[in-house]
Motif scaffolding. Structure first.
Motif, PDB file in Angstrom:
ATOM      1  N   LYS A 376       0.816  -1.218   0.000  1.00 58.71           N
ATOM      2  CA  LYS A 376       0.000   0.000   0.000  1.00 58.71           C
ATOM      3  C   LYS A 376       0.849   1.269   0.000  1.00 58.71           C
ATOM      4  O   LYS A 376       0.347   2.356  -0.254  1.00 58.71           O
ATOM      5  CB  LYS A 376      -0.928   0.007   1.232  1.00 58.71           C
ATOM      6  CG  LYS A 376      -1.841  -1.208   1.341  1.00 58.71           C
ATOM      7  CD  LYS A 376      -2.781  -1.315   0.164  1.00 58.71           C
ATOM      8  CE  LYS A 376      -3.839  -2.401   0.387  1.00 58.71           C
ATOM      9  NZ  LYS A 376      -3.276  -3.756   0.419  1.00 58.71           N
ATOM     10  N   PHE A 377       2.152   1.145   0.322  1.00 57.70           N
ATOM     11  CA  PHE A 377       3.025   2.325   0.418  1.00 57.70           C
ATOM     12  C   PHE A 377       4.295   2.064  -0.394  1.00 57.70           C
ATOM     13  O   PHE A 377       5.389   2.005   0.141  1.00 57.70           O
ATOM     14  CB  PHE A 377       3.367   2.611   1.881  1.00 57.70           C
ATOM     15  CG  PHE A 377       2.161   2.650   2.786  1.00 57.70           C
ATOM     16  CD1 PHE A 377       1.363   3.767   2.836  1.00 57.70           C
ATOM     17  CD2 PHE A 377       1.829   1.545   3.561  1.00 57.70           C
ATOM     18  CE1 PHE A 377       0.254   3.807   3.656  1.00 57.70           C
ATOM     19  CE2 PHE A 377       0.725   1.573   4.389  1.00 57.70           C
ATOM     20  CZ  PHE A 377      -0.075   2.708   4.432  1.00 57.70           C
ATOM     21  N   VAL A 378       4.125   1.912  -1.698  1.00 56.92           N
ATOM     22  CA  VAL A 378       5.233   1.502  -2.563  1.00 56.92           C
ATOM     23  C   VAL A 378       5.863   2.682  -3.285  1.00 56.92           C
ATOM     24  O   VAL A 378       7.072   2.772  -3.417  1.00 56.92           O
ATOM     25  CB  VAL A 378       4.745   0.454  -3.593  1.00 56.92           C
ATOM     26  CG1 VAL A 378       5.868   0.089  -4.537  1.00 56.92           C
ATOM     27  CG2 VAL A 378       4.235  -0.780  -2.870  1.00 56.92           C
ATOM     28  N   GLY A 379       5.048   3.628  -3.736  1.00 58.25           N
ATOM     29  CA  GLY A 379       5.547   4.705  -4.570  1.00 58.25           C
ATOM     30  C   GLY A 379       5.553   4.301  -6.035  1.00 58.25           C
ATOM     31  O   GLY A 379       4.788   3.423  -6.453  1.00 58.25           O
ATOM     32  N   TYR A 380       6.450   4.897  -6.827  1.00 64.92           N
ATOM     33  CA  TYR A 380       6.521   4.600  -8.257  1.00 64.92           C
ATOM     34  C   TYR A 380       7.955   4.822  -8.719  1.00 64.92           C
ATOM     35  O   TYR A 380       8.763   5.413  -7.997  1.00 64.92           O
ATOM     36  CB  TYR A 380       5.551   5.490  -9.043  1.00 64.92           C
ATOM     37  CG  TYR A 380       5.714   6.970  -8.783  1.00 64.92           C
ATOM     38  CD1 TYR A 380       6.627   7.736  -9.502  1.00 64.92           C
ATOM     39  CD2 TYR A 380       4.953   7.597  -7.802  1.00 64.92           C
ATOM     40  CE1 TYR A 380       6.792   9.080  -9.264  1.00 64.92           C
ATOM     41  CE2 TYR A 380       5.095   8.944  -7.551  1.00 64.92           C
ATOM     42  CZ  TYR A 380       6.021   9.687  -8.289  1.00 64.92           C
ATOM     43  OH  TYR A 380       6.183  11.027  -8.038  1.00 64.92           O
ATOM     44  N   PRO A 381       8.309   4.317  -9.913  1.00 64.12           N
ATOM     45  CA  PRO A 381       9.689   4.477 -10.393  1.00 64.12           C
ATOM     46  C   PRO A 381      10.116   5.942 -10.363  1.00 64.12           C
ATOM     47  O   PRO A 381       9.406   6.827 -10.835  1.00 64.12           O
ATOM     48  CB  PRO A 381       9.627   3.944 -11.825  1.00 64.12           C
ATOM     49  CG  PRO A 381       8.507   2.967 -11.802  1.00 64.12           C
ATOM     50  CD  PRO A 381       7.494   3.526 -10.851  1.00 64.12           C
ATOM     51  N   GLY A 382      11.275   6.180  -9.762  1.00 66.41           N
ATOM     52  CA  GLY A 382      11.749   7.543  -9.615  1.00 66.41           C
ATOM     53  C   GLY A 382      11.454   8.124  -8.252  1.00 66.41           C
ATOM     54  O   GLY A 382      12.136   9.035  -7.793  1.00 66.41           O
ATOM     55  N   LYS A 383      10.436   7.599  -7.581  1.00 67.89           N
ATOM     56  CA  LYS A 383      10.089   8.076  -6.237  1.00 67.89           C
ATOM     57  C   LYS A 383       9.538   6.929  -5.410  1.00 67.89           C
ATOM     58  O   LYS A 383       8.376   6.929  -5.005  1.00 67.89           O
ATOM     59  CB  LYS A 383       9.082   9.229  -6.314  1.00 67.89           C
ATOM     60  CG  LYS A 383       8.966  10.002  -5.008  1.00 67.89           C
ATOM     61  CD  LYS A 383       8.041  11.204  -5.142  1.00 67.89           C
ATOM     62  CE  LYS A 383       7.960  11.960  -3.821  1.00 67.89           C
ATOM     63  NZ  LYS A 383       7.049  13.140  -3.917  1.00 67.89           N
ATOM     64  N   ASN A 574      -4.095  -5.839 -18.805  1.00 69.75           N
ATOM     65  CA  ASN A 574      -3.459  -4.705 -19.480  1.00 69.75           C
ATOM     66  C   ASN A 574      -4.002  -3.380 -18.949  1.00 69.75           C
ATOM     67  O   ASN A 574      -3.272  -2.405 -18.789  1.00 69.75           O
ATOM     68  CB  ASN A 574      -3.688  -4.814 -20.992  1.00 69.75           C
ATOM     69  CG  ASN A 574      -2.932  -3.747 -21.756  1.00 69.75           C
ATOM     70  OD1 ASN A 574      -1.716  -3.644 -21.688  1.00 69.75           O
ATOM     71  ND2 ASN A 574      -3.680  -2.919 -22.501  1.00 69.75           N
ATOM     72  N   ASN A 575      -5.297  -3.359 -18.653  1.00 69.05           N
ATOM     73  CA  ASN A 575      -5.935  -2.143 -18.158  1.00 69.05           C
ATOM     74  C   ASN A 575      -5.475  -1.788 -16.745  1.00 69.05           C
ATOM     75  O   ASN A 575      -5.437  -0.608 -16.379  1.00 69.05           O
ATOM     76  CB  ASN A 575      -7.463  -2.316 -18.180  1.00 69.05           C
ATOM     77  CG  ASN A 575      -8.204  -1.121 -17.632  1.00 69.05           C
ATOM     78  OD1 ASN A 575      -8.497  -1.057 -16.440  1.00 69.05           O
ATOM     79  ND2 ASN A 575      -8.514  -0.157 -18.504  1.00 69.05           N
ATOM     80  N   SER A 576      -5.112  -2.799 -15.955  1.00 72.91           N
ATOM     81  CA  SER A 576      -4.792  -2.552 -14.546  1.00 72.91           C
ATOM     82  C   SER A 576      -3.348  -2.126 -14.327  1.00 72.91           C
ATOM     83  O   SER A 576      -2.993  -1.722 -13.220  1.00 72.91           O
ATOM     84  CB  SER A 576      -5.068  -3.819 -13.730  1.00 72.91           C
ATOM     85  OG  SER A 576      -4.164  -4.848 -14.105  1.00 72.91           O
ATOM     86  N   LEU A 577      -2.485  -2.224 -15.335  1.00 75.77           N
ATOM     87  CA  LEU A 577      -1.068  -1.898 -15.196  1.00 75.77           C
ATOM     88  C   LEU A 577      -0.773  -0.532 -15.802  1.00 75.77           C
ATOM     89  O   LEU A 577      -1.167  -0.242 -16.939  1.00 75.77           O
ATOM     90  CB  LEU A 577      -0.202  -2.966 -15.858  1.00 75.77           C
ATOM     91  CG  LEU A 577      -0.314  -4.387 -15.283  1.00 75.77           C
ATOM     92  CD1 LEU A 577       0.456  -5.371 -16.151  1.00 75.77           C
ATOM     93  CD2 LEU A 577       0.210  -4.422 -13.854  1.00 75.77           C
ATOM     94  N   SER A 578      -0.082   0.312 -15.049  1.00 79.44           N
ATOM     95  CA  SER A 578       0.304   1.631 -15.552  1.00 79.44           C
ATOM     96  C   SER A 578       1.617   1.518 -16.328  1.00 79.44           C
ATOM     97  O   SER A 578       2.333   0.525 -16.240  1.00 79.44           O
ATOM     98  CB  SER A 578       0.451   2.617 -14.397  1.00 79.44           C
ATOM     99  OG  SER A 578       1.394   2.133 -13.472  1.00 79.44           O
ATOM    100  N   ILE A 579       1.943   2.559 -17.099  1.00 79.13           N
ATOM    101  CA  ILE A 579       3.116   2.551 -17.991  1.00 79.13           C
ATOM    102  C   ILE A 579       4.130   3.574 -17.492  1.00 79.13           C
ATOM    103  O   ILE A 579       3.765   4.667 -17.057  1.00 79.13           O
ATOM    104  CB  ILE A 579       2.696   2.898 -19.439  1.00 79.13           C
ATOM    105  CG1 ILE A 579       1.642   1.887 -19.932  1.00 79.13           C
ATOM    106  CG2 ILE A 579       3.904   2.934 -20.366  1.00 79.13           C
ATOM    107  CD1 ILE A 579       1.068   2.235 -21.284  1.00 79.13           C
ATOM    108  N   TYR A 580       5.420   3.192 -17.542  1.00 78.94           N
ATOM    109  CA  TYR A 580       6.481   4.109 -17.117  1.00 78.94           C
ATOM    110  C   TYR A 580       7.645   4.010 -18.092  1.00 78.94           C
ATOM    111  O   TYR A 580       8.045   2.915 -18.515  1.00 78.94           O
ATOM    112  CB  TYR A 580       6.953   3.755 -15.704  1.00 78.94           C
ATOM    113  CG  TYR A 580       7.678   4.901 -15.032  1.00 78.94           C
ATOM    114  CD1 TYR A 580       6.966   5.894 -14.355  1.00 78.94           C
ATOM    115  CD2 TYR A 580       9.067   5.000 -15.085  1.00 78.94           C
ATOM    116  CE1 TYR A 580       7.623   6.949 -13.746  1.00 78.94           C
ATOM    117  CE2 TYR A 580       9.728   6.046 -14.463  1.00 78.94           C
ATOM    118  CZ  TYR A 580       9.006   7.028 -13.802  1.00 78.94           C
ATOM    119  OH  TYR A 580       9.650   8.066 -13.206  1.00 78.94           O
ATOM    120  N   ASN A 581       8.202   5.173 -18.473  1.00 75.93           N
ATOM    121  CA  ASN A 581       9.339   5.192 -19.380  1.00 75.93           C
ATOM    122  C   ASN A 581      10.599   4.752 -18.656  1.00 75.93           C
ATOM    123  O   ASN A 581      10.962   5.318 -17.615  1.00 75.93           O
ATOM    124  CB  ASN A 581       9.549   6.600 -19.957  1.00 75.93           C
ATOM    125  CG  ASN A 581       8.480   6.953 -20.973  1.00 75.93           C
ATOM    126  OD1 ASN A 581       8.021   6.092 -21.713  1.00 75.93           O
ATOM    127  ND2 ASN A 581       8.075   8.217 -21.002  1.00 75.93           N
TER     128      ASN A 581
END
Length: 604
Positions: A376-383, A574-581
């Motif tokens: 629940k407290f993971v963040g995202y790539p870069g942060k 596919n719909n449930s996964l976000s995209i990151y460069n």
């Protein structure tokens, strides 16, 4: 005359009139229950009576058919202990008139033991044909495991051991019967999950080489963890779902409360330590168990870094739980003794609340972490979010794409099954080994050479807190099968099998391994009733939260009814996964070996 005198003093309730309250009609198909019943010569069925406290001056008022058998053995041994506990042993004219009772003589070592005698050997009837041989009957028809499908002779248990022990076995039998229905429902849910194995669209998409195999996922930890293909989690995405001064009293209660808080804080610290272990070793497992798409190790197809971390952390957590239990049990008894409760019932209730509060945090805190906090407290790539701040480099855990339910199930299986296995070893095997030599001595010597009190003396003493631990074990189990049953519907079935064994193991211990306890009265199961009610209410909340926040049921329903164009779950993954460069991921978060296809510019 002595029995009548003290039955009057103790206000023992005895029958004075046969009940005239009409019973319900015979149950249809009652013959189906005949295989589960015990014969009448064992059960000794009696009509219901109205009872009233015994009054020696109104002997004709009561239904006394035979003065020799009017008071049952449990009442007789209670009266004897009452007399011994109050019998003075000081000389007339001496000042030390506090020398009273068998308990004081036991504590100062004058006597080594004082206990009611069993009526005969459990493996053989009494030599006296007039003796009822109740211990033999209890062993033959109740304490043997082959009788697991038979009803319990509750009236005989009550008659021989007293109401308090009788109520325990009545409650345990009722609880086990009710587990049957929960076990059936859990088995149906589990079977449905297996049968729907091939029609789970989300799992099909995860395992599909063209869909799951083409989706590149971002690393799950820094440096050691590589990019990975979604279908590497294929297997884990299937099968889810006296008087004291006020100042002294306050000081004692403050010390008691501080001690309990300290030990609960120690549990929380241990749980945080286990979480830190999970974060630290995940990268190690990720570097050992290479991505299965690289086809380096076949074992990686079945043991993912998430599963390896979860299993080892659960085992470590179980060991910590058992160690803390061992020490806290002694601390809880010490601080309860220090509070000096007025009565034994008050003593048991206070100890019950302390022990269960500790056990609740000890056994369930790790499950609460996995169910409601992990991922629940993971963040995202870069942060990314880190435990104890960015300087520790311990990145908070993520759940599998299929959710954290499978890890919660793993945690439950290891802790619940481990506790039940360890409990059965303690209850059955250890006493059996400890008493083997003593029992062997008793069996191979005739009773005229080896007296009844000598045979009973080598048995284990049944302490005043004997039933406390039996209740505690069952209530902790009740928490496992209610608080988190939404993630592991087979838990009631495991509990049912355990309790079928538990009833017979407890019966075997009482009949063969323990000295006969002094009978004591009880009107209910005490503070455990309120604890069970509280756990049952809390379980409604925890299971609702598991369905809402731990499982992905709600996101699935939202996709099905709001986003799906063909009213199916096709495309949900596919719909449930976000995209990151990938180019925007900081260097310190990138894997050490960039094995992925350089033409791929994004991860999910």
């Amino acid at each position: 005359d002595v029995l009548a005198t003290y039955a009057d003093v103790l206000k023992v309730k005895v029958p004075f009139k046969e009940s005239d309250v009409p019973h319900g009609q015979d149950v249809p198909l009652e013959w189906l229950s005949h295989p589960f019943r015990l014969p009448d010569h064992v059960m000794h069925p009696q009509p219901d009576y109205f009872t009233y406290p015994f009054d020696k001056n109104k002997m004709d008022f009561f239904l006394i058919n035979d003065k020799d058998t009017f008071f049952p053995p449990s009442t007789r041994n209670r009266i004897v202990f009452y007399i011994l506990a109050r019998c003075p042993y000081f000389k007339e004219g001496r000042k030390d008139k506090d020398k009273t009772g068998i308990k004081r003589l036991l504590s100062n070592g004058t006597y080594t033991a004082a206990f009611p005698l069993h009526d005969c050997r459990y493996w053989k009837r009494a030599r006296n044909a007039e003796c009822e041989s109740e211990r033999f009957n209890l062993y033959k028809h109740w304490a043997r495991f082959l009788c697991f499908y038979k009803e319990q002779p509750l009236n005989l248990i009550r008659k021989y051991y007293g109401e308090k022990i009788g109520i325990y076995f009545a409650w345990l039998g009722f609880y086990t019967e009710m587990l049957f229905f929960a076990a059936v429902m859990g088995f149906i849910c589990f079977t449905y999950g297996l049968l729907s194995y091939d029609v789970n669209m989300s799992s099909k998409e995860i395992c599909d080489a063209d869909i799951g195999g083409s989706i590149l996922m971002c690393p799950l930890c820094d440096k050691k963890c590589p990019f990975w293909k979604l279908n590497s989690t294929c297997l884990s995405s299937w099968e889810m779902e006296p008087y004291l001064p006020v100042t002294s009293k306050c000081a004692r209660f403050c010390l008691s409360g501080a001690t309990v808080i300290f030990w609960i804080s120690l549990i929380v610290a241990c749980i945080i330590g286990v979480i830190a272990y999970r974060l630290a070793v995940y990268a190690a497992f990720a570097s050992i168990i290479k991505d299965p798409m690289r086809k380096i190790q076949l074992v990686g197809r079945f043991i993912t870094p998430q599963l390896a971390t979860s299993v080892t952390a659960s085992c470590i957590n179980f060991v910590i739980i058992m160690i803390l239990n061992f020490f806290y049990e002694r601390v809880a008894i010490w601080i309860t003794d220090m509070e000096i409760p007025k009565t034994h019932l008050e003593y048991e209730n206070r100890l019950t609340m302390k022990m269960f509060l500790f056990q609740f945090v000890n056994y369930y805190s790790s499950c609460f972490y996995v169910a409601f906090f992990k991922g629940k407290f993971v963040g995202y790539p870069g942060k990314y979010s880190y435990m104890f701040g960015n300087s520790t480099k311990l990145r908070n855990e993520e759940c599998d794409p299929g959710g954290c339910l499978i890890e919660l199930t793993t945690q439950l299986v290891i802790v619940m099954a481990g506790k039940q296995l360890w409990g059965n070893i303690q209850e059955a095997l250890l006493p059996l080994i400890r008493n083997w030599w003593s029992s062997r001595k008793g069996r191979h010597n005739p009773e005229n050479h080896y007296s009844r009190w000598e045979q009973d003396h080598v048995l284990q003493n049944f302490s005043q807190l004997g039933l406390f631990y039996e209740y505690l074990e069952m209530v902790v189990q009740f928490g496992f099968i209610t608080l988190f049953v939404a993630s592991f519907p087979l838990a009631p079935l495991l509990a049912l099998f355990n309790n079928i064994l538990e009833i017979r193991v407890d019966a075997w211990k009482f009949t063969t391994q323990f000295r006969r306890p002094v009978a004591s009265k009880a009107r209910n199961i005490g503070a455990w009733q309120e604890i069970l009610n509280a756990v049952a209410i809390l379980s409604v909340v925890t299971n609702a939260f598991i369905m809402a926040f731990t499982s992905d049921m709600i996101p699935r329903m939202v996709y099905l009814y709001a986003y799906s164009k063909e009213a199916s779950m096709r495309g949900y993954i596919n719909n449930s996964l976000s995209i990151y460069n990938i180019s925007q991921i900081p260097k310190e978060n990138m894997p050490e070996d960039d094995w992925f296809d350089n033409s791929t510019t994004t991860c999910r």
